[in-house]
Write a protein that holds these residues in place. Sequence first.
Motif, mmCIF file in Angstrom:
data_model
loop_
_atom_site.group_PDB
_atom_site.id
_atom_site.type_symbol
_atom_site.label_atom_id
_atom_site.label_comp_id
_atom_site.label_asym_id
_atom_site.label_seq_id
_atom_site.Cartn_x
_atom_site.Cartn_y
_atom_site.Cartn_z
ATOM 1 N N ALA A 166 -36.314 -4.303 38.306
ATOM 2 C CA ALA A 166 -36.138 -3.583 39.563
ATOM 3 C C ALA A 166 -37.303 -3.899 40.487
ATOM 4 C CB ALA A 166 -36.054 -2.083 39.310
ATOM 5 N N ILE A 167 -36.967 -4.180 41.739
ATOM 6 C CA ILE A 167 -37.965 -4.421 42.769
ATOM 7 C C ILE A 167 -37.634 -3.474 43.921
ATOM 8 C CG2 ILE A 167 -38.935 -6.092 44.391
ATOM 9 C CD1 ILE A 167 -38.281 -8.268 42.421
ATOM 10 N N GLY A 168 -38.402 -2.388 43.996
ATOM 11 C CA GLY A 168 -38.079 -1.358 44.972
ATOM 12 C C GLY A 168 -36.769 -0.693 44.610
ATOM 13 N N ASN A 169 -35.826 -0.647 45.557
ATOM 14 C CA ASN A 169 -34.509 -0.072 45.306
ATOM 15 C C ASN A 169 -33.451 -1.151 45.109
ATOM 16 O OD1 ASN A 169 -34.437 -1.064 47.876
ATOM 17 N ND2 ASN A 169 -33.663 0.793 48.847
ATOM 18 N N GLN A 170 -33.864 -2.338 44.657
ATOM 19 C CA GLN A 170 -32.955 -3.447 44.425
ATOM 20 C C GLN A 170 -33.194 -4.042 43.035
ATOM 21 O OE1 GLN A 170 -32.091 -5.921 48.188
ATOM 22 N NE2 GLN A 170 -34.210 -5.291 48.504
ATOM 23 N N TRP A 171 -32.170 -4.766 42.550
ATOM 24 C CA TRP A 171 -32.272 -5.474 41.286
ATOM 25 C C TRP A 171 -32.453 -6.964 41.547
ATOM 26 C CZ3 TRP A 171 -33.177 -3.103 36.935
ATOM 27 C CH2 TRP A 171 -32.684 -1.817 36.695
ATOM 28 N N LEU A 172 -33.352 -7.576 40.808
ATOM 29 C CA LEU A 172 -33.495 -9.024 40.837
ATOM 30 C C LEU A 172 -32.478 -9.600 39.866
ATOM 31 C CD1 LEU A 172 -34.985 -11.615 41.723
ATOM 32 C CD2 LEU A 172 -36.575 -11.215 39.827
ATOM 33 N N VAL A 173 -31.534 -10.401 40.381
ATOM 34 C CA VAL A 173 -30.424 -10.927 39.585
ATOM 35 C C VAL A 173 -30.715 -12.379 39.225
ATOM 36 C CG1 VAL A 173 -27.945 -11.422 39.557
ATOM 37 C CG2 VAL A 173 -28.798 -9.358 40.663
ATOM 38 N N SER A 174 -30.548 -12.700 37.929
ATOM 39 C CA SER A 174 -30.801 -14.071 37.476
ATOM 40 C C SER A 174 -29.520 -14.879 37.350
ATOM 41 C CB SER A 174 -31.545 -14.047 36.132
ATOM 42 O OG SER A 174 -30.806 -13.305 35.172
ATOM 43 N N THR A 175 -28.417 -14.270 36.908
ATOM 44 C CA THR A 175 -27.152 -14.990 36.752
ATOM 45 C C THR A 175 -26.001 -14.093 37.202
ATOM 46 O OG1 THR A 175 -26.914 -14.231 34.460
ATOM 47 C CG2 THR A 175 -27.983 -16.366 34.802
#
Length: 405
Positions: free
Chosen positions: A349-358
């Motif tokens: 999680a980065i702030g109120n977002q998700w870092l998506v890899s795939t």
Amino acid sequence: MPKPKPPSARPRLWQALPLLLLALPFLAACKDEVQAAKPAAPPPPVSVVRLQPGSVPIQSVLPGRTAPYQVAEIRPQVSGLLQERLFREGTEVEAGQPLYQIDPAPYRAALASAEANQARAEASLQDARATTSRYRPLVGQNAVSRMAYDKAVAVAAQAEAEVAAAKASVQAARIDLERTRITSPISGRTSRSNLTVGALVTANQAAELLTVTQLDPILVDVTQPAEALLRLRRDMQAGRLLRGEGEAVDVRLTLGDGTEYPLVGRLQFAEATVDRDTGSVTLRATFPNPDGMLMPGLFVRARLEAGVAQNALLVPQQAVTHNARGEATTLVVDEQGTVRQRVIETKQAIGNQWLVSTGLSAGDRVVVQGMQRVRDGVKPEVREITLQELEQGSGPAVAAAQARG
């Protein structure tokens, strides 16, 4: 006895049945006409956000504890009676500042005795050198035997050694006298004094007189799982994560009560070995602590700037759900305007977002509002909004909900 009903009244129901059978097709046709005249339900409104790749700073949140930068346990180096305490407990002291005074009288006497011994040794040396100087020319004239001259030379050498020993004794006595005044080796804050004036202390005793702790700067030791550290290194080697060479890693702290520490620290080093019991690696950071807000032993959470992810995709957290298998999923509107469910993998999680890899690509339109009214295969009414509009709570799905309320 009751009268029987007239026979003419019994067959009336059977007489009306053919009429009812003839009316059924007419009623069904009327129902079809009513349903055809009813208007179809409008498509449900949804709001989507188009994913744009970018550079995203990657942070690691790690638990840790504060530790003093330096700690000095003050012990006497000479024995004697404590005459005076020269500091106030709990205050800041500077390096070299006097803390205690031990009775110096015995050590002054020892220094005077050592100086007298040095003077006697120097006088003996002077006499031996004079004798050697007198014998030297007489040996060539055979006025003095060679044996007598050699003995005079040896006596002079012995006198020189005695002078050197006497000087060392004077130096040792002077050092002991100076050590009767106990000073702080570092700058820091004092603890309470464990002994009072009048106590008898001994050299290098086990119990310390007090402790001086340097709190500015202060250290923060955090632990990171070895697997996470290896994953970061692999991402850097693969080019997915970049960090400037030689750049200091910034560290920020969150205190135990949830408040943010206002000053920024710097990562100093990471241990070269993995702890066998915990499988983690210890990292050490230093923080300025001018007001003494951070005290040793505090539990904190440290945020480390691990690097910058290139071409990263961030998805708002409200757009991500989980299916029955526990997999992270999201809804995407394809080019034909149809909702499709995607299984994705989130890294952090980065702030109120998700870092998506795939699972997602640049340009995908992710449903962020109205997800409850659509499913895979539905064609909704789509409106594209920005992240700013999403944070402000605007969009067709929100407007529709307000209109119904």
